[in-house]
Write an enzyme that holds these catalytic residues in place. Structure first.
Site, PDB file in Angstrom:
ATOM      1  N   ASP A 102      45.572  34.642  31.801  1.00  9.38           N
ATOM      2  CA  ASP A 102      44.638  35.355  30.930  1.00  9.38           C
ATOM      3  C   ASP A 102      43.423  34.542  30.487  1.00  9.38           C
ATOM      4  OD1 ASP A 102      45.686  33.700  28.800  1.00  9.38           O
ATOM      5  OD2 ASP A 102      47.294  35.165  28.491  1.00  9.38           O
ATOM      6  N   HIS A 119      49.545  29.655  37.916  1.00 10.82           N
ATOM      7  CA  HIS A 119      49.610  30.939  38.613  1.00 10.82           C
ATOM      8  C   HIS A 119      48.227  31.548  38.829  1.00 10.82           C
ATOM      9  CE1 HIS A 119      54.018  31.314  37.045  1.00 10.82           C
ATOM     10  NE2 HIS A 119      53.906  30.497  38.078  1.00 10.82           N
ATOM     11  N   CYS A 130      38.806  35.814  54.310  1.00 12.22           N
ATOM     12  CA  CYS A 130      37.817  34.747  54.395  1.00 12.22           C
ATOM     13  C   CYS A 130      37.830  33.805  53.196  1.00 12.22           C
ATOM     14  CB  CYS A 130      36.416  35.330  54.587  1.00 12.22           C
ATOM     15  SG  CYS A 130      35.717  36.122  53.107  1.00 12.22           S
TER      16      CYS A 130
END
Length: 253
Positions: A102, A119, A130
């Protein structure tokens, strides 16, 4: 214990491993707690599982709607986030290793160089082909404008949030740095995390085995409670500021 460690040349580093529980007071629900998202709706896990996301356009469309409606965009840092910043500004070396995506530690005022996002971040997007990256706000604007599953503007590939989905591996460099911090710190505070998701959870064990003072601040028991010097079950918004203020006073004294 602190004096002995200082005489041994250990840096007075405080490391925090933060999980979803630190952000619930900001209005962002956790995942595995009693009222967690995965317990309330197990099917929601598919929206953040790489295999399902890549294979099913409908899953991607639902994922984009979930991102668009996420409480993250309305959330503000709470007392726990601010307490970490206050500790750092008191002169205590601080590093945050977060399982959250967050960005609230940074929004609270902590230098982004002192935050390791295990994460990833929900505030950016990346192309699965790409690897081009961009701002999540721009991608969500495309969703609002009618693109249910906006492709990469560079190559037309599948876009996803710049987070580590279920089925993906953590960035080795980020994890390696996190392990180094766990091994080097004097105090390791695990806050708002169930310590059930590996390899992030293992950082608590690495810290304790390396001689750090391990403190766990979490509403529910964790697999690492027995290794902790202290376990605090009080609400995080009250417990963490008190704990970090005590650490700051110890350093000032």
């Amino acid at each position: 214990m602190t004096d002995a460690r200082e005489r041994a040349g250990r840096p007075p580093l405080v490391a925090l491993l933060s999980g979803a529980g630190i952000s619930t007071d900001s209005g962002i629900p956790d995942y595995r707690g009693p009222q967690g998202m995965w317990r309330r709706d197990p099917e929601a896990e598919k929206l953040v599982t790489y295999e399902y996301y890549m294979a099913d356009p409908e899953i991607r469309r639902r994922s984009w709607l979930m991102r668009r409606d996420s409480p993250t965009w309305r959330a503000e840092p709470n007392a726990a986030h601010r307490a970490v910043v206050e500790l750092e500004r008191s002169g205590v070396p601080v590093r945050v290793i977060t399982q959250n995506v967050d960005g609230l530690h940074q929004r609270a005022g902590l230098d982004e160089r002192k935050v390791l996002e295990l994460h990833g971040t929900s505030r950016r997007v990346e192309c699965t082909d790409c690897r081009a990256s961009g701002d999540m706000a721009e991608a969500l604007a495309r969703v609002e404008a009618g693109e249910a599953d906006p492709p990469c503007r560079e190559c037309g590939g599948v876009l996803k949030s710049a987070t580590v989905m279920f089925g993906q591996s953590l960035d080795r460099r980020v994890l390696g740095t996190a392990m180094e911090i766990a091994q080097a710190c004097e105090v390791f505070v695990a806050v708002g995390t169930s310590l059930q998701v590996q390899p992030a959870a293992s950082l608590a064990g690495i810290a304790a085995e390396s001689g750090a003072r391990l403190v766990i601040v979490n509403a529910e028991p964790t697999p690492y409670d027995e290794l902790a010097e202290s376990v605090i079950r009080e609400p995080i918004g009250r417990a963490l500021p008190a704990l970090l203020a005590e650490l700051a006073r110890d350093r000032a004294g």
